[in-house]
Design an enzyme around this catalytic site. Structure first.
Site, PDB file in Angstrom:
ATOM      1  N   ALA A 134       0.717  -0.980   0.038  1.00  0.00           N
ATOM      2  CA  ALA A 134      -0.164  -0.042  -0.113  1.00  0.00           C
ATOM      3  C   ALA A 134       0.993   1.151  -0.074  1.00  0.00           C
ATOM      4  O   ALA A 134       0.677   2.163  -0.727  1.00  0.00           O
ATOM      5  CB  ALA A 134      -0.803  -0.038   1.102  1.00  0.00           C
ATOM      6  N   PHE A 135       2.029   1.264   0.929  1.00  0.00           N
ATOM      7  CA  PHE A 135       2.862   2.516   0.842  1.00  0.00           C
ATOM      8  C   PHE A 135       3.480   2.450  -0.430  1.00  0.00           C
ATOM      9  O   PHE A 135       3.531   3.804  -0.960  1.00  0.00           O
ATOM     10  CB  PHE A 135       3.799   2.218   1.910  1.00  0.00           C
ATOM     11  CG  PHE A 135       4.548   3.491   2.012  1.00  0.00           C
ATOM     12  CD1 PHE A 135       4.099   4.618   2.730  1.00  0.00           C
ATOM     13  CD2 PHE A 135       6.104   3.493   1.699  1.00  0.00           C
ATOM     14  CE1 PHE A 135       4.965   5.598   3.066  1.00  0.00           C
ATOM     15  CE2 PHE A 135       6.853   4.549   2.035  1.00  0.00           C
ATOM     16  CZ  PHE A 135       6.354   5.726   2.728  1.00  0.00           C
ATOM     17  N   ARG A 136       3.906   1.557  -1.299  1.00  0.00           N
ATOM     18  CA  ARG A 136       4.340   1.755  -2.610  1.00  0.00           C
ATOM     19  C   ARG A 136       3.568   2.254  -3.559  1.00  0.00           C
ATOM     20  O   ARG A 136       3.825   3.091  -4.449  1.00  0.00           O
ATOM     21  CB  ARG A 136       4.931   0.150  -3.132  1.00  0.00           C
ATOM     22  CG  ARG A 136       6.281  -0.184  -2.398  1.00  0.00           C
ATOM     23  CD  ARG A 136       6.505  -1.346  -3.307  1.00  0.00           C
ATOM     24  NE  ARG A 136       5.931  -2.688  -3.445  1.00  0.00           N
ATOM     25  CZ  ARG A 136       5.811  -3.555  -2.444  1.00  0.00           C
ATOM     26  NH1 ARG A 136       6.571  -3.424  -1.379  1.00  0.00           N
ATOM     27  NH2 ARG A 136       4.908  -4.692  -2.467  1.00  0.00           N
ATOM     28  N   GLN A 137       2.257   1.861  -3.503  1.00  0.00           N
ATOM     29  CA  GLN A 137       1.165   2.289  -4.234  1.00  0.00           C
ATOM     30  C   GLN A 137       1.073   3.711  -4.228  1.00  0.00           C
ATOM     31  O   GLN A 137       0.747   4.633  -5.025  1.00  0.00           O
ATOM     32  CB  GLN A 137      -0.058   1.523  -3.973  1.00  0.00           C
ATOM     33  CG  GLN A 137      -0.183   0.226  -4.460  1.00  0.00           C
ATOM     34  CD  GLN A 137      -1.069  -0.639  -4.121  1.00  0.00           C
ATOM     35  OE1 GLN A 137      -1.996  -0.391  -3.378  1.00  0.00           O
ATOM     36  NE2 GLN A 137      -1.405  -1.819  -5.012  1.00  0.00           N
ATOM     37  N   GLU A 190      -0.113   6.211   6.678  1.00  0.00           N
ATOM     38  CA  GLU A 190       0.331   4.896   6.443  1.00  0.00           C
ATOM     39  C   GLU A 190       1.557   4.481   7.084  1.00  0.00           C
ATOM     40  O   GLU A 190       1.684   3.457   7.718  1.00  0.00           O
ATOM     41  CB  GLU A 190       0.681   4.733   5.032  1.00  0.00           C
ATOM     42  CG  GLU A 190       0.802   3.367   4.228  1.00  0.00           C
ATOM     43  CD  GLU A 190      -0.520   2.575   4.446  1.00  0.00           C
ATOM     44  OE1 GLU A 190      -0.280   1.715   4.966  1.00  0.00           O
ATOM     45  OE2 GLU A 190      -1.430   2.984   3.812  1.00  0.00           O
ATOM     46  N   SER A 217      -6.434   1.231  10.053  1.00  0.00           N
ATOM     47  CA  SER A 217      -6.861   0.872   8.773  1.00  0.00           C
ATOM     48  C   SER A 217      -7.761   2.274   8.496  1.00  0.00           C
ATOM     49  O   SER A 217      -7.942   2.967   7.370  1.00  0.00           O
ATOM     50  CB  SER A 217      -7.508  -0.289   8.601  1.00  0.00           C
ATOM     51  OG  SER A 217      -7.788  -0.319   7.255  1.00  0.00           O
TER      52      SER A 217
END
Length: 117
Positions: free
Chosen positions: A24-27, A63, A92
């Site tokens: 998710a962090f990469r996205q 995040e 979340s």
């Protein structure tokens, strides 16, 4: 100066580790790398540009905090624990709300930009 240097290094290690470990962090980093230059390009007010940038960074901050909460929770309670589940769900939800605010600000910016064309 040494303490400042060490703090910088710890921060960079945290960013790198989270980038490697968290999809998710990469996205979000990829989206930010596209949207930040776009925020500078589109013709909207300076205030709205700053809000776009701050919202992007806020998503990344939330995040990172959520990831750290989940890592600590897994160490403290490796088995199922309803309170740990609640804490993870709250983290979340924080990420979700930061993404909602990010989306709203971008929609306002795009609508202003399109109206100005």
């Amino acid at each position: 100066m040494k303490r400042l240097w060490n703090a910088l290094m710890y921060s960079l290690f945290g960013l790198k580790d989270t980038f490697v470990m968290e999809r998710a962090f990469r996205q979000e980093i990829i989206a930010t790398s596209i949207l930040l230059p776009l925020a500078l390009y589109i013709k909207v007010s300076l205030c709205l540009k700053l809000l776009l940038i701050v919202c992007n960074i806020t998503v990344l901050i939330v995040e990172l905090l959520n990831t750290s909460l989940e890592l600590i929770a897994d160490i403290v309670s490796p088995g199922f624990n309803i309170k740990v589940k609640h804490a993870k769900d709250c983290g979340s939800a924080a990420v979700f709300l930061s993404l909602v605010s990010w989306f709203i600000v971008w929609m306002v910016a795009f609508s202003q930009w399109l109206c100005a064309l």
